[in-house]
Write a protein that holds these residues in place. Structure first.
Motif, mmCIF file in Angstrom:
data_model
loop_
_atom_site.group_PDB
_atom_site.id
_atom_site.type_symbol
_atom_site.label_atom_id
_atom_site.label_comp_id
_atom_site.label_asym_id
_atom_site.label_seq_id
_atom_site.Cartn_x
_atom_site.Cartn_y
_atom_site.Cartn_z
ATOM 1 N N CYS A 40 0.710 -1.260 0.055
ATOM 2 C CA CYS A 40 0.106 0.150 -0.026
ATOM 3 C C CYS A 40 0.718 1.230 -0.070
ATOM 4 O O CYS A 40 0.590 2.208 -0.763
ATOM 5 N N LEU B 132 -7.178 -6.861 3.691
ATOM 6 C CA LEU B 132 -7.086 -5.134 3.903
ATOM 7 C C LEU B 132 -6.316 -4.972 4.975
ATOM 8 O O LEU B 132 -6.663 -5.536 5.968
ATOM 9 N N SER C 116 -13.389 -0.383 1.181
ATOM 10 C CA SER C 116 -12.244 -0.580 0.354
ATOM 11 C C SER C 116 -12.177 0.463 -0.779
ATOM 12 O O SER C 116 -12.979 1.182 -1.014
#
Length: 453
Positions: free
Chosen positions: A45, A309, A339
């Motif tokens: 990320c 996630l 998300s």
């Protein structure tokens, strides 16, 4: 020494579980084999967002140039960007280590495995054995590949290798039209690469609302990407300094680099979990309603496979730490999990899509929508394609989906709206600022509803 809690894995889930438990007064050890922060910080990320952020002006200028109000060129120094990313990640890891020290958490650097009811850690100084009252498995995930799609580290790369490149390729083939592949493809596009996306599914972002997939496909077509759907890849190789992809039809596609982004799987093999009574299903740790895998052993994040996630892993970690500290005995409830696909356009979703609402209650499932073309902020940024869609069931909001300019900024209010189950009357009780992108959410909440089905 016997610890109240030993955590294996220092990604978002493991780090937060350790920090929270220490905050509750427990004696904690955190085991990490490589880098604090796990995949999200070091190979996922965060570096991806640094790339997207540094190149965002490229797309912004392009949009304004279409309106004939700006011209010029944005040049991003890729080696400098990589150097900045490296410094940022190192600084973040250093800050995390300082926080662990401040909280009194013992950081054990090495590979942890379960053996004889204890955690054995292979460190640089030999084996270290940790006894524990409770254990949290937060071992994260790694790229997975179908046979014939394994990266060679030369011209065929996985996402970790792609993020470590020293220069951006002039042409890129991405296998997999999910979030990882699409975000990285956008960065390559901004550096001028010719992009080809290949996927076996019939649409890009196949886990999202079909209307979202259609909107994304329209943008990619305008960017002149080659998007090849319902195509199966027979193999990938490096030949003559180029990546070569072979479809099952024997057609070949050549590019400077091939990125294999077909998914990630949990890191659970070779940890001795089965001997500790932990059940695995497709390499995922099977957990109960308390996220418990075996007596006094919990699994959070990618290890249990509920949802991949980082923020979901952290949320699970907070619950597990509270449970171990005796602060709750209720079963775990995640609530709606948001998300986001970042870039331009962005995609956000929380709660149900309209087909899910229809299956839950086909009598009352409805949707309402607002187009971003009517939004002043989307107009200001010359990026008006996209929409915000609200999903209703029994007169309450059960889901929100959006695609378009900067829609990630809607994700937190949308999550709260879904969590609270707003009615249209609740929208009238809240003042939405003007001008703002938030007004598109308000317009979608108050828009005309259409029955699903």
């Amino acid at each position: 020494m016997t610890y109240d809690l030993v955590v294996i894995g220092a990604g978002p889930g493991g780090f937060d579980a350790a920090a929270d438990a220490a905050g509750y007064g427990l004696k904690v050890a955190l085991v990490e084999k490589q880098f604090l922060g796990g995949t999200c910080l070091n190979r996922g990320c965060i570096p991806t967002k640094l790339w997207l952020g540094a190149t965002s002006a490229v797309e912004e200028l392009h949009n304004q140039a279409k309106m004939k109000v700006a011209s010029g060129e944005v040049k991003v120094d890729f080696p400098a960007l990589q150097a900045r990313a490296g410094k940022h990640l190192a600084g973040t890891r250093k800050a995390m280590a300082m926080q662990l020290k401040k909280l009194g958490i013992d950081l054990i650097e090495g590979t942890g495995r379960l053996r004889d009811g204890k955690v054995s850690v292979e460190t640089g100084n030999g084996e270290q054995v940790l006894e524990y009252e409770n254990l949290v498995l937060a071992t994260g995930s790694k790229p997975v590949f179908f046979p014939g799609l394994e990266p060679d580290g030369d011209c065929v790369l996985d996402s970790d290798m792609f993020l470590a490149m020293e220069e951006m390729p002039r042409s890129l083939v991405v296998i997999g039209a999910g979030f990882i592949g699409l975000e990285m493809a956008q960065v390559a596009h901004r550096f001028g690469a010719k992009v080809t996306v290949v996927d076996a599914m019939d649409r890009v972002a196949p886990l999202e609302d079909p209307e979202v997939s259609k909107a994304l496909a329209s943008v990619f077509k305008r960017w002149k990407w080659d998007v090849l759907l319902e195509k199966r890849v027979a193999g990938v190789t490096t030949e003559g300094g180029k990546g070569v992809l072979t479809l099952d039809t024997r057609e070949k596609i050549e590019a400077d680099k091939i990125l294999v982004a077909v998914g990630r799987g949990p890191v659970t093999e070779g940890l001795g979990l089965e001997q500790a009574g932990v059940e695995l299903m497709m390499n995922k740790v099977v957990v109960d309603e308390n996220l418990m895998a075996a007596p006094n052993i919990y699994a959070v994040g990618d290890a249990n496979g509920h949802i991949q996630l980082a923020h979901a892993a952290s949320h699970q970690a907070h619950y597990v730490a509270a449970r171990i500290a005796g602060r709750t005995d209720a079963p775990y409830e995640s609530g709606p999990v948001p998300s986001v696909l970042y870039g331009a356009p962005e995609v956000m979703r929380v709660g149900m899509m309209d087909n899910e609402a229809f299956l839950t209650d086909f009598d009352t499932a409805e949707t309402s929508k607002a187009m971003l073309a009517a939004n002043p902020m989307a107009q200001a940024h010359a990026s008006t394609q996209g929409f915000v869609k609200v999903v209703w069931s029994a007169g309450k909001v059960v889901g929100v989906t959006a695609v378009g300019h900067d829609v990630s900024r809607l994700v937190t209010p949308a999550t709260m709206i879904v969590q609270q189950g707003w009615t249209v009357e609740d929208a009238d009780k809240t003042i939405f600022p003007h001008p703002s992108l938030d007004e598109s959410l308000l317009m979608a909440l108050k828009g005309e509803r259409t029955r699903v089905g």
